[in-house]
Write a protein that holds these residues in place. Structure first.
Motif, short mmCIF file in Angstrom:
data_model
loop_
_atom_site.label_atom_id
_atom_site.label_comp_id
_atom_site.label_asym_id
_atom_site.label_seq_id
_atom_site.Cartn_x
_atom_site.Cartn_y
_atom_site.Cartn_z
N VAL A 194 51.69 95.49 22.94
CA VAL A 194 50.54 95.97 23.71
C VAL A 194 50.37 95.15 24.98
O VAL A 194 50.09 95.69 26.06
CB VAL A 194 49.27 95.92 22.84
N TRP A 195 50.54 93.84 24.87
CA TRP A 195 50.40 92.99 26.06
C TRP A 195 51.49 93.30 27.10
O TRP A 195 51.22 93.34 28.30
CB TRP A 195 50.44 91.54 25.65
N MET A 196 52.71 93.54 26.64
CA MET A 196 53.78 93.93 27.56
C MET A 196 53.46 95.27 28.22
O MET A 196 53.72 95.48 29.42
CB MET A 196 55.11 94.02 26.81
N LEU A 197 52.90 96.18 27.44
CA LEU A 197 52.52 97.47 28.00
C LEU A 197 51.43 97.32 29.06
O LEU A 197 51.47 97.97 30.12
CB LEU A 197 52.04 98.39 26.88
N VAL A 198 50.46 96.48 28.79
CA VAL A 198 49.39 96.26 29.77
C VAL A 198 49.95 95.66 31.05
O VAL A 198 49.60 96.06 32.17
CB VAL A 198 48.29 95.37 29.15
N ARG A 199 50.85 94.67 30.91
CA ARG A 199 51.44 94.08 32.10
C ARG A 199 52.31 95.07 32.87
O ARG A 199 52.40 95.01 34.09
CB ARG A 199 52.28 92.87 31.71
N GLU A 200 52.93 96.00 32.15
CA GLU A 200 53.76 97.01 32.81
C GLU A 200 52.91 98.06 33.51
O GLU A 200 53.22 98.50 34.60
CB GLU A 200 54.67 97.68 31.78
N ALA A 201 51.83 98.49 32.83
CA ALA A 201 51.02 99.57 33.36
C ALA A 201 50.08 99.11 34.47
O ALA A 201 49.89 99.81 35.47
CB ALA A 201 50.21 100.23 32.24
N LEU A 202 49.50 97.94 34.30
CA LEU A 202 48.53 97.45 35.27
C LEU A 202 49.23 96.54 36.27
O LEU A 202 49.28 95.33 36.11
CB LEU A 202 47.39 96.72 34.56
N MET A 203 49.79 97.13 37.28
CA MET A 203 50.38 96.38 38.37
C MET A 203 49.26 95.77 39.21
O MET A 203 48.08 96.11 39.04
CB MET A 203 51.27 97.30 39.20
N PRO A 204 49.58 94.84 40.12
CA PRO A 204 48.52 94.21 40.91
C PRO A 204 47.62 95.21 41.63
O PRO A 204 46.40 95.05 41.68
CB PRO A 204 49.31 93.35 41.90
N ARG A 205 48.22 96.29 42.19
CA ARG A 205 47.37 97.26 42.88
C ARG A 205 46.46 97.98 41.90
O ARG A 205 45.28 98.23 42.19
CB ARG A 205 48.25 98.26 43.61
N ARG A 206 46.99 98.32 40.75
CA ARG A 206 46.16 98.99 39.74
C ARG A 206 45.08 98.06 39.21
O ARG A 206 43.97 98.50 38.88
CB ARG A 206 47.03 99.50 38.60
N ILE A 207 45.43 96.79 39.07
CA ILE A 207 44.42 95.83 38.61
C ILE A 207 43.27 95.75 39.60
O ILE A 207 42.09 95.71 39.22
CB ILE A 207 45.06 94.45 38.40
N LEU A 208 43.59 95.76 40.89
CA LEU A 208 42.54 95.70 41.91
C LEU A 208 41.67 96.94 41.86
O LEU A 208 40.43 96.85 41.90
CB LEU A 208 43.17 95.54 43.29
N ARG A 209 42.29 98.12 41.74
CA ARG A 209 41.50 99.36 41.67
C ARG A 209 40.64 99.39 40.40
O ARG A 209 39.48 99.79 40.45
CB ARG A 209 42.43 100.57 41.71
N ALA A 210 41.24 98.95 39.28
CA ALA A 210 40.47 98.94 38.04
C ALA A 210 39.30 97.95 38.11
O ALA A 210 38.21 98.23 37.60
CB ALA A 210 41.37 98.59 36.86
N ALA A 211 39.54 96.80 38.75
CA ALA A 211 38.46 95.82 38.88
C ALA A 211 37.33 96.34 39.77
O ALA A 211 36.14 96.17 39.46
CB ALA A 211 39.02 94.50 39.44
N TRP A 245 53.70 91.09 16.42
CA TRP A 245 54.73 91.81 17.19
C TRP A 245 54.11 92.98 17.97
O TRP A 245 54.39 93.18 19.15
CB TRP A 245 55.80 92.31 16.23
N ARG A 246 53.28 93.74 17.30
CA ARG A 246 52.67 94.88 17.97
C ARG A 246 51.66 94.44 19.02
O ARG A 246 51.51 95.09 20.06
CB ARG A 246 52.02 95.79 16.94
N ALA A 247 50.96 93.35 18.77
CA ALA A 247 50.05 92.83 19.80
C ALA A 247 50.83 92.39 21.03
O ALA A 247 50.40 92.61 22.17
CB ALA A 247 49.22 91.68 19.23
N GLY A 248 52.00 91.78 20.81
CA GLY A 248 52.83 91.43 21.95
C GLY A 248 53.33 92.65 22.70
O GLY A 248 53.43 92.66 23.93
#
Length: 412
Positions: free
Chosen positions: A44-61, A39-42
């Protein structure tokens, strides 16, 4: 997992913090063990999908790729005796660049609007990432024992010891040097993050003025000292008195640039007339930020270009005659020039320490001396902010010449 959830929730914006805390609180309704962990791993995954939007994913990459390339290029081998300190510096600098923006977003908000704030953040991060491998190449070079005969004689003539094996280096900054550079890097990153944040109240005009003047100052300073501040290695393109006008201009920009940019930013920040205390404080703050930013950008600019050029000459030997404008010089003479330049590359770090302090002092004195003196505002409504008018006139005495209470009664 519970501690990690609270830490991640603390880094989130205020609008999403309650959501992740609710997800974590509902985990207690799930049976303990693997089900609660899933449950907690799920969550965390929801949090990552919420925090890392496509633009943030590109900047982070992009940042991840640039940081990996810089770390790979700067990773020392076993030939350097201070390899452990160098590796610590590389890892700590990358983690610092990755972690400070998260803390800055938590405390002072995201990056401000406008191209000036984003340009400063991207340019500052690119400069620091480029400086990591450049320092890793230049630092150990002055004490690297050459393997060839002529180079070895030049190495000994510079007063170096040959106790080490050929090809090994006793140089490179030890632990105190790496920690000092890490603290200096953290100070520069904090300054860049603060002035470009949304809550700092630094206007885009101030950022534009400070960054533009800093780039000009950095170019002038680099033309004076492209390869450190040594004797014959200081300026191979403008030798002798040919560099004197640029030296004078560099001194003028070092001390007068923060004053000029501070006054310009203060005038540009608020063009309406007035001499109130609030307006003077706002102008003073914008002026000091612009002056400090001028010397911060200039110091970082000349440090990256100068250290990068020395590192390039160390790695690419055929560029040495071109850089020193000596196509017929021997390989040993070119090695001597590069060795001398690498020995004086530490002056760039001294510039990074001294220039911002000079910018702070000069901009503060300039704003205090040349800005108009504020006036105390009148709390009474309807007053224009000037000096208070005269008070009511005293009551005139009665016709008899005495006040009623001062008269002496007469008994008949």
């Amino acid at each position: 997992m519970a501690t990690a959830g609270r830490a991640v929730a603390w880094l989130l914006p205020a609008g999403r913090r309650d959501w992740i805390m609710a997800v974590w609180a509902e985990a207690h309704d799930v049976p303990p063990g693997l089900e609660r962990l899933a449950w907690r791993a799920g969550g965390v995954w929801m949090l990552v999908r919420e925090a890392l939007m496509p633009r943030r994913i590109l900047r982070a990459a992009l940042f991840g790729v640039a940081a990996a390339v810089a770390a790979w290029a700067a990773w020392p081998d076993s030939s350097v005796l201070h390899a452990a300190a160098d590796r610590f510096g590389v890892i700590a600098t990358v983690l610092l660049l990755a972690g400070l923006p998260l803390l800055a977003r938590r405390f002072i908000g995201p990056v401000g609007d406008g191209w000036a704030a984003r340009f400063l953040r991207i340019g500052g991060y690119a400069a620091i990432l480029a400086l990591i491998p450049a320092r890793a190449v230049v630092g150990p070079y002055p004490l690297t024992v050459p393997q060839q005969g002529p180079d070895l004689r030049v190495f000994i003539a510079n007063g170096n010891s040959t106790h080490g094996m050929p090809g090994t280096s006793a140089g490179g900054p030890p632990w105190p040097g790496e920690i000092f550079f890490l603290v200096l890097t953290a100070c520069y990153v904090v300054v860049l993050l603060w002035v470009t944040s949304r809550r700092s109240s630094v206007t885009p005009a101030t950022l534009t003025v400070g960054a533009s003047a800093g780039i000009v100052f950095g170019l002038v300073m680099y033309s004076v000292a492209p390869l450190g501040l040594g004797s014959y290695a200081s300026n191979p393109w403008l030798p002798g008195s040919q560099a004197d006008p640029l030296v004078v201009l560099a001194w003028i920009l070092l001390f007068g640039g923060p004053v000029a940019t501070g006054l310009l930013a203060a005038r540009w920040h608020c063009r309406r007339p007035g001499r109130s205390i609030e307006l003077a404080q706002a102008r003073f703050g914008q002026g000091v930020v612009a002056g400090v930013l001028t010397n911060v950008v200039g110091a970082l600019f000349v440090t990256v270009l100068g250290t990068g050029l020395i590192a390039l000459l160390i790695k690419v030997e055929w560029l040495r005659p071109l850089a020193y404008r000596a196509p017929h010089a021997s390989a040993a003479a070119a090695y001597g020039h590069v060795l001398h330049a690498s020995q004086h590359a530490s002056t760039y770090i001294a510039m990074c320490v001294a220039f911002p302090v000079i910018g702070l002092m000069m901009s503060g004195m300039g704003m205090a001396c040349f800005m108009p003196v504020p006036r105390q505002s009148d709390p009474q409504p309807g007053n224009g902010g000037g000096s208070p008018g005269p008070g009511p006139a005293p009551e005139p005495p009665p016709p008899g010449g005495r006040l009623a209470e001062d008269r002496i009664p007469v008994i008949s």
